[in-house]
Design a protein around this motif. Structure first.
Motif, PDB file in Angstrom:
ATOM      1  N   LYS A   1       1.189 -57.818 -31.387  1.00  0.00           N
ATOM      2  CA  LYS A   1       0.489 -57.816 -30.096  1.00  0.00           C
ATOM      3  C   LYS A   1       1.015 -56.722 -29.176  1.00  0.00           C
ATOM      4  O   LYS A   1       0.230 -56.044 -28.501  1.00  0.00           O
TER       5      LYS A   1
ATOM      6  N   GLN B   1      -0.392 -53.457 -30.322  1.00  0.00           N
ATOM      7  CA  GLN B   1      -1.811 -53.356 -29.953  1.00  0.00           C
ATOM      8  C   GLN B   1      -1.973 -53.029 -28.478  1.00  0.00           C
ATOM      9  O   GLN B   1      -2.821 -52.231 -28.099  1.00  0.00           O
ATOM     10  N   GLU B   2      -1.158 -53.647 -27.627  1.00  0.00           N
ATOM     11  CA  GLU B   2      -1.280 -53.463 -26.179  1.00  0.00           C
ATOM     12  C   GLU B   2      -0.715 -52.131 -25.683  1.00  0.00           C
ATOM     13  O   GLU B   2      -1.210 -51.572 -24.712  1.00  0.00           O
TER      14      GLU B   2
ATOM     15  N   GLU C   1       4.532 -61.666 -34.897  1.00  0.00           N
ATOM     16  CA  GLU C   1       3.272 -61.733 -34.162  1.00  0.00           C
ATOM     17  C   GLU C   1       3.413 -61.052 -32.798  1.00  0.00           C
ATOM     18  O   GLU C   1       2.531 -60.331 -32.353  1.00  0.00           O
ATOM     19  N   TRP C   2       4.552 -61.268 -32.126  1.00  0.00           N
ATOM     20  CA  TRP C   2       4.803 -60.599 -30.849  1.00  0.00           C
ATOM     21  C   TRP C   2       4.797 -59.080 -31.040  1.00  0.00           C
ATOM     22  O   TRP C   2       4.211 -58.357 -30.242  1.00  0.00           O
TER      23      TRP C   2
END
Length: 91
Positions: A54, A57-58, A50-51
């Motif tokens: 993210k 995405q960032e 999950e990290w």
């Protein structure tokens, strides 16, 4: 001088079920230097994945170095373990 004879014993290697495995990841994206952002250590792969999602995405970064660590136990064959217990030792 004491002589010793060593015999091959077919131990098996098993994951130690009493210790939690460890998962982590580090972002290695970058042309000349790596990003270096880290997920932190977790007891399962889901928080690390999950990290990564993210972070991608960032930042748009897509390359990660993943690590898995666990503890291993060497187990002697059952018959050897029984012999050691019979002699009062531990296997």
């Amino acid at each position: 001088m004491t002589r010793r004879r060593f015999r091959y014993v077919p131990f098996t290697i098993e994951q130690d079920q009493t210790a939690e495995p460890e998962y982590d990841a580090r972002c290695v994206s970058g042309d000349e230097t790596e990003c270096g952002a880290e997920s932190g250590t977790h007891s399962g792969p889901e928080p690390v994945e999950e990290w990564q999602r993210k972070h991608t995405q960032e930042t748009g970064h897509r390359r990660y170095r993943r690590n898995f660590g666990d503890y291993a136990v060497m187990r002697p064959p059952a018959q050897l373990a029984e012999l050691v217990r019979a002699d009062g030792g531990t296997a």
